[in-house]
Design a protein around this motif. Sequence first.
Motif, PDB file in Angstrom:
ATOM      1  N   ALA A 126      51.964  16.433  18.879  1.00 29.85           N
ATOM      2  CA  ALA A 126      52.875  17.215  18.013  1.00 29.85           C
ATOM      3  C   ALA A 126      53.243  18.563  18.581  1.00 29.85           C
ATOM      4  N   ILE A 127      52.070  19.298  19.272  1.00 32.27           N
ATOM      5  CA  ILE A 127      52.421  20.351  19.886  1.00 32.27           C
ATOM      6  C   ILE A 127      53.120  19.939  21.248  1.00 32.27           C
ATOM      7  N   LEU A 128      52.754  18.939  22.022  1.00 34.02           N
ATOM      8  CA  LEU A 128      53.540  18.668  23.218  1.00 34.02           C
ATOM      9  C   LEU A 128      54.924  18.259  22.916  1.00 34.02           C
ATOM     10  N   ARG A 129      55.219  17.858  21.647  1.00 38.01           N
ATOM     11  CA  ARG A 129      56.761  17.596  21.588  1.00 38.01           C
ATOM     12  C   ARG A 129      57.657  18.605  21.747  1.00 38.01           C
ATOM     13  N   GLY A 130      57.092  19.912  21.558  1.00 31.79           N
ATOM     14  CA  GLY A 130      57.632  21.221  21.744  1.00 31.79           C
ATOM     15  C   GLY A 130      58.092  21.601  23.262  1.00 31.79           C
ATOM     16  N   TYR A 131      57.086  20.763  24.003  1.00 34.99           N
ATOM     17  CA  TYR A 131      57.408  20.632  25.641  1.00 34.99           C
ATOM     18  C   TYR A 131      58.212  19.825  26.257  1.00 34.99           C
ATOM     19  N   ASP A 132      58.823  18.878  25.310  1.00 30.48           N
ATOM     20  CA  ASP A 132      59.641  17.891  25.693  1.00 30.48           C
ATOM     21  C   ASP A 132      58.956  16.991  26.978  1.00 30.48           C
ATOM     22  N   LEU A 133      57.690  16.525  26.531  1.00 25.47           N
ATOM     23  CA  LEU A 133      57.249  15.458  27.535  1.00 25.47           C
ATOM     24  C   LEU A 133      57.238  14.047  27.008  1.00 25.47           C
ATOM     25  N   ALA A 134      57.786  13.244  28.079  1.00 25.77           N
ATOM     26  CA  ALA A 134      57.647  11.833  27.530  1.00 25.77           C
ATOM     27  C   ALA A 134      56.372  11.130  27.989  1.00 25.77           C
ATOM     28  N   GLU A 135      56.391  10.006  27.680  1.00 22.40           N
ATOM     29  CA  GLU A 135      55.208   9.190  28.239  1.00 22.40           C
ATOM     30  C   GLU A 135      55.774   8.634  29.664  1.00 22.40           C
ATOM     31  N   ASP A 137      53.442  11.137  30.816  1.00 24.88           N
ATOM     32  CA  ASP A 137      53.052  12.498  31.126  1.00 24.88           C
ATOM     33  C   ASP A 137      52.591  13.281  29.600  1.00 24.88           C
ATOM     34  N   GLN A 138      53.127  12.714  28.530  1.00 21.83           N
ATOM     35  CA  GLN A 138      52.478  13.316  27.289  1.00 21.83           C
ATOM     36  C   GLN A 138      50.736  12.834  27.370  1.00 21.83           C
ATOM     37  N   THR A 139      50.653  11.640  27.679  1.00 20.06           N
ATOM     38  CA  THR A 139      49.113  11.163  27.754  1.00 20.06           C
ATOM     39  C   THR A 139      48.580  12.024  28.871  1.00 20.06           C
ATOM     40  N   ILE A 175      44.322  31.519  30.431  1.00 23.24           N
ATOM     41  CA  ILE A 175      44.198  30.128  30.505  1.00 23.24           C
ATOM     42  C   ILE A 175      45.217  29.373  29.684  1.00 23.24           C
ATOM     43  N   VAL A 176      45.321  29.832  28.333  1.00 20.08           N
ATOM     44  CA  VAL A 176      46.402  29.350  27.427  1.00 20.08           C
ATOM     45  C   VAL A 176      47.637  29.747  27.783  1.00 20.08           C
ATOM     46  N   ASP A 177      47.723  30.908  28.415  1.00 26.07           N
ATOM     47  CA  ASP A 177      49.362  31.293  28.972  1.00 26.07           C
ATOM     48  C   ASP A 177      49.491  30.360  30.241  1.00 26.07           C
ATOM     49  N   ALA A 178      48.665  30.257  31.027  1.00 25.12           N
ATOM     50  CA  ALA A 178      48.814  29.207  32.276  1.00 25.12           C
ATOM     51  C   ALA A 178      49.218  27.918  31.663  1.00 25.12           C
ATOM     52  N   LEU A 179      48.494  27.425  30.662  1.00 28.49           N
ATOM     53  CA  LEU A 179      48.640  26.163  30.122  1.00 28.49           C
ATOM     54  C   LEU A 179      50.107  25.798  29.644  1.00 28.49           C
ATOM     55  N   ASP A 180      50.666  27.121  28.696  1.00 28.19           N
ATOM     56  CA  ASP A 180      52.006  27.128  28.153  1.00 28.19           C
ATOM     57  C   ASP A 180      52.933  26.951  29.528  1.00 28.19           C
ATOM     58  N   ALA A 181      52.532  27.857  30.565  1.00 26.50           N
ATOM     59  CA  ALA A 181      53.598  27.945  31.855  1.00 26.50           C
ATOM     60  C   ALA A 181      53.637  26.423  32.343  1.00 26.50           C
ATOM     61  N   LEU A 182      52.518  26.012  32.388  1.00 22.68           N
ATOM     62  CA  LEU A 182      52.541  24.458  33.030  1.00 22.68           C
ATOM     63  C   LEU A 182      53.211  23.454  32.178  1.00 22.68           C
ATOM     64  N   LEU A 183      52.971  23.570  31.003  1.00 21.80           N
ATOM     65  CA  LEU A 183      53.458  22.560  30.053  1.00 21.80           C
ATOM     66  C   LEU A 183      55.317  22.641  30.060  1.00 21.80           C
ATOM     67  N   ARG A 184      55.603  23.835  30.222  1.00 28.69           N
ATOM     68  CA  ARG A 184      57.161  24.188  30.076  1.00 28.69           C
ATOM     69  C   ARG A 184      57.740  23.738  31.518  1.00 28.69           C
ATOM     70  N   ASN A 185      56.827  23.703  32.691  1.00 29.90           N
ATOM     71  CA  ASN A 185      57.466  23.434  33.947  1.00 29.90           C
ATOM     72  C   ASN A 185      56.472  22.230  34.477  1.00 29.90           C
ATOM     73  N   TRP A 186      56.438  20.885  33.792  1.00 30.16           N
ATOM     74  CA  TRP A 186      55.796  20.035  33.979  1.00 30.16           C
ATOM     75  C   TRP A 186      56.294  19.498  35.360  1.00 30.16           C
ATOM     76  N   PRO A 187      55.470  19.160  36.272  1.00 28.57           N
ATOM     77  CA  PRO A 187      55.969  18.425  37.617  1.00 28.57           C
ATOM     78  C   PRO A 187      56.387  17.055  37.509  1.00 28.57           C
ATOM     79  N   ALA A 188      57.457  17.050  37.966  1.00 25.32           N
ATOM     80  CA  ALA A 188      58.066  15.534  37.962  1.00 25.32           C
ATOM     81  C   ALA A 188      57.101  14.269  38.683  1.00 25.32           C
ATOM     82  N   SER A 189      57.448  13.123  38.167  1.00 24.96           N
ATOM     83  CA  SER A 189      56.381  12.090  38.647  1.00 24.96           C
ATOM     84  C   SER A 189      56.666  12.194  40.252  1.00 24.96           C
ATOM     85  N   SER A 190      55.619  11.722  41.097  1.00 20.91           N
ATOM     86  CA  SER A 190      56.059  11.505  42.323  1.00 20.91           C
ATOM     87  C   SER A 190      56.274   9.965  42.714  1.00 20.91           C
TER      88      SER A 190
END
Length: 190
Positions: A126-135, A137-139, A175-190
């Motif tokens: 539910a938290i991750l839905r706020g970051y718009d991550l699809a499978e 990547d959500q897992t 660390i929580v700030d860094a996780l938030d930044a990472l989740l907002r800018n999740w890297p694209a799959s290679s």
Amino acid sequence: MVRVGLTPERLARAGAELADEVGFEHVTVSELARRFDVKVASLYSHLRNSHELKTRIALLALEEVADRGAAALAGRAGKDALAAFADVYRDYAREHPGRYAAMQLRLTPEEAAASAGGRHAQMTRAILRGYDLAEPDQTHAVRLLGSVFHGYVDLELAGGFSHSAPDSQESWTRIVDALDALLRNWPASS
């Protein structure tokens, strides 16, 4: 004869208190019997063995953390939800180190299905839905968050950050700030 007042639930609660006092690895049916001033054999009318006691403690701890998580997440989203959820784990571990350790017990598939572990996963997703991550990547993100939260808490409980600056709360916040930044800018799959 079943001793009046003893139930598997009461024994699990007492076992959880014992775990917080002496450490989860030191919880035994024998020690619990001493606490209730009964013979060990009398507890076996309520518990099959020591493993069942430890499993019940783990299930209790998972339920307690899930309840705290649900309350902490109510009305929150994004970074605020992420920080609240992270704090639930850290605060619980500090308050109940033995119960927290019990949460790491490997459960059978049947035990896991009956546990509050599914609620933990649902809240994380539910938290991750706020970051718009699809499978998938959500897992990946669920695994990342669990690894960071549990890893940090385990190191902190072991005293790993007690003798250096900055203090561990400042690191936790960063660390929580860094996780938030990472989740907002999740890297694209290679």
